[in-house]
Design a protein around this motif. Structure first.
Motif, short mmCIF file in Angstrom:
data_model
loop_
_atom_site.label_atom_id
_atom_site.label_comp_id
_atom_site.label_asym_id
_atom_site.label_seq_id
_atom_site.Cartn_x
_atom_site.Cartn_y
_atom_site.Cartn_z
N LEU A 53 0.73 -1.27 -0.03
CA LEU A 53 -0.01 -0.01 -0.03
C LEU A 53 0.75 1.22 -0.07
N GLU A 54 1.87 1.30 0.84
CA GLU A 54 2.66 2.67 1.07
C GLU A 54 3.49 2.52 -0.32
N VAL A 55 4.18 1.76 -0.88
CA VAL A 55 4.67 1.93 -2.21
C VAL A 55 3.82 2.14 -3.21
N ALA A 56 2.70 1.50 -3.45
CA ALA A 56 1.79 1.92 -4.65
C ALA A 56 1.24 3.29 -4.38
N LEU A 57 1.12 3.81 -3.23
CA LEU A 57 0.46 5.34 -3.02
C LEU A 57 1.59 6.20 -3.34
N ARG A 58 2.64 5.80 -3.03
CA ARG A 58 3.76 6.75 -3.39
C ARG A 58 4.13 6.83 -4.76
N ASN A 59 3.97 5.80 -5.39
CA ASN A 59 4.52 5.77 -6.87
C ASN A 59 3.14 6.44 -7.57
N ALA A 60 1.96 6.15 -7.21
CA ALA A 60 0.80 6.64 -8.03
C ALA A 60 0.68 8.22 -7.89
N ARG A 102 27.50 8.60 -6.11
CA ARG A 102 26.90 8.95 -7.48
C ARG A 102 26.04 10.12 -7.25
N GLN A 103 25.33 10.65 -8.07
CA GLN A 103 24.42 11.87 -7.86
C GLN A 103 23.09 11.19 -7.35
N VAL A 104 22.66 12.07 -6.32
CA VAL A 104 21.29 11.77 -5.76
C VAL A 104 20.18 11.74 -6.95
N THR A 105 19.38 10.88 -7.04
CA THR A 105 18.18 10.94 -8.09
C THR A 105 17.03 11.13 -7.45
N THR A 106 15.98 11.67 -8.40
CA THR A 106 14.61 11.67 -8.04
C THR A 106 14.07 10.56 -7.36
N ASP A 107 14.28 9.48 -7.75
CA ASP A 107 13.94 8.07 -7.21
C ASP A 107 14.42 7.96 -5.84
N ASP A 108 15.76 8.53 -5.47
CA ASP A 108 16.26 8.38 -4.24
C ASP A 108 15.41 9.13 -3.21
N VAL A 109 15.16 10.40 -3.66
CA VAL A 109 14.40 11.26 -2.85
C VAL A 109 12.84 10.68 -2.56
N ILE A 110 12.13 10.11 -3.45
CA ILE A 110 11.19 9.48 -3.48
C ILE A 110 10.84 8.46 -2.53
N ALA A 111 11.95 7.76 -2.64
CA ALA A 111 11.88 6.44 -1.61
C ALA A 111 12.14 7.03 -0.22
N GLU A 112 12.75 8.16 -0.23
CA GLU A 112 13.19 8.51 1.25
C GLU A 112 11.96 9.23 2.15
N LEU A 113 11.07 9.87 1.31
CA LEU A 113 9.74 10.41 1.99
C LEU A 113 9.08 9.61 2.47
N SER A 114 8.41 10.12 3.70
CA SER A 114 7.75 8.79 4.55
C SER A 114 6.27 8.83 4.16
N PHE A 115 5.55 7.82 4.60
CA PHE A 115 4.34 7.56 4.31
C PHE A 115 3.43 8.80 4.68
N GLY A 116 3.60 9.39 5.87
CA GLY A 116 2.81 10.68 6.31
C GLY A 116 3.03 11.63 5.19
N PHE A 117 4.24 11.80 4.86
CA PHE A 117 4.27 12.78 3.68
C PHE A 117 3.28 12.81 2.42
N THR A 154 -4.81 7.61 6.26
CA THR A 154 -4.30 8.25 7.63
C THR A 154 -4.61 6.93 8.74
N THR A 155 -5.80 6.20 8.71
CA THR A 155 -5.78 4.92 9.70
C THR A 155 -4.72 4.03 9.30
N MET A 156 -4.69 3.85 7.89
CA MET A 156 -3.45 2.99 7.73
C MET A 156 -2.10 3.30 7.88
N MET A 157 -1.82 4.41 7.87
CA MET A 157 -0.54 4.97 8.21
C MET A 157 -0.26 4.69 9.90
N LEU A 158 -1.34 4.98 10.44
CA LEU A 158 -1.24 5.00 12.08
C LEU A 158 -1.02 3.41 12.34
#
Length: 221
Positions: A53-60, A102-117, A154-158
């Protein structure tokens, strides 16, 4: 309630403050230990679907905002609030500290951001700036209102946070949590939901509670 001492290994490795709430819920120390182990098992069962769920929400959401702004680093031009901008800056800084060759990529930043974000991007704060022009398209038709989705995520994040921090979840209405989780997975990607749920052990573990935790007090939801 049993007022005797916990076995020494339990006091040493788990601690009485951690075990105390289980004893209050279970009514005895023997039952509390069964409940503690079952809580671990059901937490583990939820982990896989919550991961999806977290990965799919992030990518969507990332995909929708990339298309909206025409660039993968959409946060450089999107109207994030101060807290959102801070979280992106912190995620980038963490990536730069961790990645030195190596240089930080957008994928690196995306993966670092929390579920809450990502969940916050569905809040009322971003209704006109993100939801209406872009993020509503990240979900299947019939997914419903933004405020409903935000509340459910939010319920799933908690729930995810309690599991990640090894906290009790046995007192929750876990059947309802599981239904919400399955529904949100389908809203994001029906095909992925089918595959993710092939490995879903939550219903089996929930059915095992009656035998594993026989004699426990009824949970208060």
């Amino acid at each position: 309630m049993n007022t005797g001492e916990w076995p020494f290994w339990m006091q040493r490795s788990l601690s009485e403050p951690r075990l105390g709430p289980y004893e209050s819920a279970a009514g005895s120390r023997e039952a509390a230990l069964r409940l503690y182990w079952w809580n671990i098992e059901v937490s583990a069962a939820f982990y896989g679907p919550l991961h999806c769920l977290e990965v799919a929400l992030r990518n969507a959401l990332h995909g929708a905002l990339t298309r909206r702004h025409g660039r993968a680093d959409w946060w450089t031009v999107a109207p994030l609030d101060a807290d959102g901008a801070r979280l992106v800056a912190e995620a980038g800084a963490k990536c730069r500290r961790r990645i030195s060759r190596r240089q930080v990529t957008t994928d690196d930043v995306i993966a670092e951001l929390s579920f809450g974000f990502w969940v916050k991007l569905l809040s009322r704060r971003y209704d006109r700036t993100f939801w209406v022009p872009a993020l509503n398209r990240a979900f299947a038709r019939g997914a419903g209102r933004r405020d409903t989705l935000h509340r459910q995520f939010t319920t799933m994040m908690l729930l995810r946070n309690r599991i990640s921090h090894h906290e009790p979840i046995h007192h929750r209405h876990l059947e309802a949590d599981h239904e919400t989780l399955c529904r949100l997975l389908a809203h994001l990607d029906a095909d992925m939901a089918v595959e993710a749920l092939r490995l879903d052990r939550v219903p089996t573990v929930l059915k095992q509670r009656q035998d594993t935790c026989a004699g426990l007090r009824a949970p208060q939801f």
